[in-house]
Scaffold this active site. Structure first.
Site, short mmCIF file in Angstrom:
data_model
loop_
_atom_site.label_atom_id
_atom_site.label_comp_id
_atom_site.label_asym_id
_atom_site.label_seq_id
_atom_site.Cartn_x
_atom_site.Cartn_y
_atom_site.Cartn_z
CB CYS A 81 62.82 -11.14 107.84
SG CYS A 81 62.65 -11.58 106.09
CG ASN A 127 69.31 23.16 101.48
OD1 ASN A 127 69.14 23.44 102.67
ND2 ASN A 127 69.77 22.00 101.10
CG HIS A 153 68.28 14.21 100.35
ND1 HIS A 153 67.51 15.22 99.80
CD2 HIS A 153 68.76 14.69 101.52
CE1 HIS A 153 67.52 16.25 100.63
NE2 HIS A 153 68.27 15.96 101.67
#
Length: 732
Positions: free
Chosen positions: A130, A388, A507
């Protein structure tokens, strides 16, 4: 279509249709036909689509209450009381089309709520997420109904709380748990000027109310909600570890000073720079982080920035670069240094054996080349490959299909920009299957958004263009990161049950359910989905907001990625907490990082795995080292969020990326006796099928991405390659 590729059609989705956005609302099932029609009509129109964005969860039993204290009169014994009252609330607000009228009516609900007593305005009752201070308290009365009390220091937040109190106070627990955050979107407060910044309050309050309700039920029935995940609590006074996994992580945050000094001595004497990945072993990261204070040429980051950092170190005079990571990272560093003109700078890996990666290996398979063969047959085509992957894979792919690399933080923008610049493009993403599915789901959900909302994501797209690109978006089906693969059903269920009100980080490579859970949290300001750097930045942002509020607070974050991130997170959080000058009025703020791992994944020690350990006095007998003890591919039963390729692996006969390996490399530099020949990241002497250098061709997709990052558009050279992709020949 080959089995390793999938195209996304507007009428289909890679995920089950379990989202509240695509199913009937709980509150559409009441007996009042008029209100039911209103509810269903508003759901079908999806006027407030952000409230439905990425809510692909069947069991979003979250509690959410920014309410005030109120004592409600006895209620009749009815099983649909909350549903009935909620529909009355919709019917009350629906005719109020004027913004002032709607806000005025909202404030009336807040004005009816008396303040919450001070003893209940505690960190335990504080509602996370909040923008203002909100507390909620709950208890069961003698009839088994839930009685809520709450308070907020904001009139608007009190209004939201007042509405929720009016609907849920005094109902049975199952009615509290049946209310979904998407149902709140039917009241359409998110688009009101001046209120939108507070709209997340009422979603987070509902989540909090539901969590407290589940705890009350468990307490009444004498049940245990389960063992919590291990965690580290960081405050201005120190670090407290809870659970054996966290204890092991915490131990290495305070490295031996002699080890640090010994490493720094070699780095200074031999002018060595170090680049390391976030997922590195905690012992190594602890030493490196401490060594940074004495030697500036040490950098811990994600894989893309590692190569950039190496170039900066070479410019500063470093003669050698030590790379702590998997082999494709050292390959990238070697190639980028050569491209920048620093071919004389030596690059060294941390093992004389191959250091692989499940994701990079997936892109080097025959199946992946077959996937690209398909891509080459549908020009104009573009291959977007995850950073990657090996340089050799990038080179062979680029010769077959025009290729650009991406990271988890820029992949969405890369794909959208590609379709904007080449409208009839066929795009093939790989090799990460989870990320591909998540991207496809993201675009599928964008078709439910307004053109204005889509333009915020990308100014050159609208609903029609997103629908148009979906059939031409493909992703590889057989590539996963074994670390992010653990964030599946079991982890999601436990997060939903015990941590539904915490900040959730994930991720972009996590499986679909974890992705959907994180995106649901993101839409109410409680989560982030992206790269390791995005996760770190999110934690920094939320902590900075808490520091600026300067009120007592406890921020809890679920770490939905590899556990090696913790060293960088702790260092960053400690720096921010200590940057605030001590003062009598300084608030007591702490940050808790929760690891979704199982205690079964850790080697047992003489410590109680359920106990806590204050790291200001860590016992030297602690011998736990986080890692995989039951094989690759961690799981909640017998595994952990720890990459075996990045860490020391006791199941293998050699040490990789260990502190001893780093010291060995440093001690033998310069390598006059050729002791480190197997450690050196050599240049690619091989050639592609067309006779070009693998290093040169493999770097081109990376350079295309760098151009995109700098200019926010694909380079002309790549556009030309896409236009002439019809002339390219499939690999034989």
């Amino acid at each position: 279509m080959n089995s390793t590729a999938i195209s996304i059609n507007p009428s289909s989705s890679p995920f089950p249709s379990s989202s509240p956005c695509s199913s009937s609302s709980y509150f559409s099932s009441i007996k009042n036909p008029n209100v039911t029609t209103i509810t269903r009509t508003r759901l079908s129109l999806l006027k407030f689509t952000p409230k439905c964005f990425f809510s692909d969860l069947k069991n979003t039993n979250s509690s959410f209450s920014c309410t005030h204290a109120i004592t409600s009169p006895p209620f009749p014994d009815t099983s649909d009381l909350a549903a009935s009252k909620f529909d009355r609330l919709i019917a009350e607000f629906r005719p109020l089309t004027n913004t002032v009228d709607r806000v005025t009516n909202l404030l009336k609900y807040g004005a009816k709520l008396p303040p919450l007593d001070e003893e209940n305005r505690t960190a335990k009752n504080r509602v996370m997420g909040c923008t203002t201070q909100v507390w909620v308290d709950a208890k069961l009365d003698e009839e088994g109904r839930v009685r809520f009390r709450a308070y907020s220091d904001s009139e608007v937040s009190r209004g939201f709380c007042g509405c929720l109190i009016w609907v849920l106070d005094g109902v049975f627990p199952e009615e509290v748990l049946n209310l979904k955050t998407d149902d709140l979107g039917l009241l359409d407060f998110g688009g009101i000027t001046g209120v939108s910044s507070r709209a997340n309050t009422w979603y987070n309050v509902l989540i909090s109310m539901q969590k407290k309700t589940k705890a009350l039920i468990a307490e009444k029935e004498g049940k245990d909600l389960g063992d919590p995940f291990p965690s580290l609590v960081i405050s201005a006074n120190g670090i407290t570890a809870k659970g054996s996994f966290a204890e092991a992580q915490a131990r290495y945050l305070f490295p031996d000073e002699s080890q640090v000094n010994n490493l720094v001595k070699y780095l200074k004497e031999r002018n060595i720079g170090i680049v390391a990945h976030f997922y590195m072993d905690p012992e190594v990261q602890g030493v490196l982080t401490a060594a940074q204070k004495q030697w500036p040429h040490i950098y811990i980051s994600d894989s893309l920035v590692m190569a950039d950092s190496a170039v900066k170190m070479a410019k500063a005079g470093c003669q050698f670069i030590a790379v702590l990571g998997v082999d494709f990272m050292s390959e990238n560093v070697r190639a980028i240094l050569d491209q920048a003109g620093y071919d004389k700078v030596g690059v060294y890996r941390m093992s004389d054996e191959r250091i692989g990666c499940s994701l990079a290996d997936a892109a080097a398979t025959t199946e992946y080349m077959q996937y690209l063969d398909i891509a080459s047959l549908s020009p104009p085509s573009l291959h977007v490959i995850y950073i990657n992957t090996s340089l050799e894979t990038k080179a062979h792919a680029h010769e077959l299909v025009p290729t650009i690399t991406c990271t988890s933080s820029n992949v969405v923008q890369t794909i959208l920009q590609a379709f904007a610049q080449v409208p009839d493009l066929s795009l093939y993403y790989g090799p990460d299957s989870y990320m591909g599915a998540n991207i496809a789901e993201l675009f599928q959900q964008m078709t439910l958004m307004s053109d204005e909302e889509i333009s915020v994501i990308h100014p050159q797209h609208n609903r029609d263009s997103i629908k148009s690109l979906l059939p031409r978006l493909h992703y590889f089906q057989d590539g996963t990161c074994i670390v992010h693969d653990i964030f599946g059903n079991e982890v999601v269920e436990k997060i939903n049950e015990m941590y539904c009100d915490a900040f959730l980080t994930a991720h972009f490579e996590v499986p679909g359910k974890m992705f959907s859970l994180a995106m649901e949290a993101k839409r109410r300001g409680m989560g982030v989905v992206g790269s390791t750097q995005n996760i770190l930045d999110f934690i920094k942002q939320r902590l900075q907001e808490a520091l600026e509020r300067n009120t007592d607070d406890h921020l809890q974050f679920i770490l939905g990625t590899e556990s090696g991130m913790i060293t960088s997170i702790v260092t960053t959080v400690q720096t921010m907490l200590m940057s605030v000058k001590p003062a009598p009025e300084r608030a007591d703020i702490s940050v808790e990082i929760v690891f979704p791992v199982s205690s079964d994944s850790m080697t047992k020690t003489n410590k109680n795995s359920c106990g806590s350990l204050n790291t200001t006095g860590v016992d030297d007998t602690l011998t736990v080292v986080p890692g995989v003890t039951s094989g690759e591919g961690c799981s909640i039963h017998g595994g952990c969020a720890s990459c075996p390729y990045m860490k020391v692996s006791t199941s293998q006969s050699f040490l990789m990326n260990s502190l001893s390996a780093l010291l060995k490399v440093c001690q033998h530099l310069p390598d006059d006796r050729h002791v480190l020949s197997a450690y050196e990241a050599g240049r690619f002497s091989s050639q592609t099928l067309s006779g070009r250098s693998v290093a040169d061709v493999g770097c081109e997709p990376i350079l295309h991405m760098r151009h995109f990052q700098a200019n926010r558009e694909l380079p002309d050279k790549l556009i030309h390659q896409i236009g002439h992709s019809v002339d390219r020949k499939p690999a034989s």
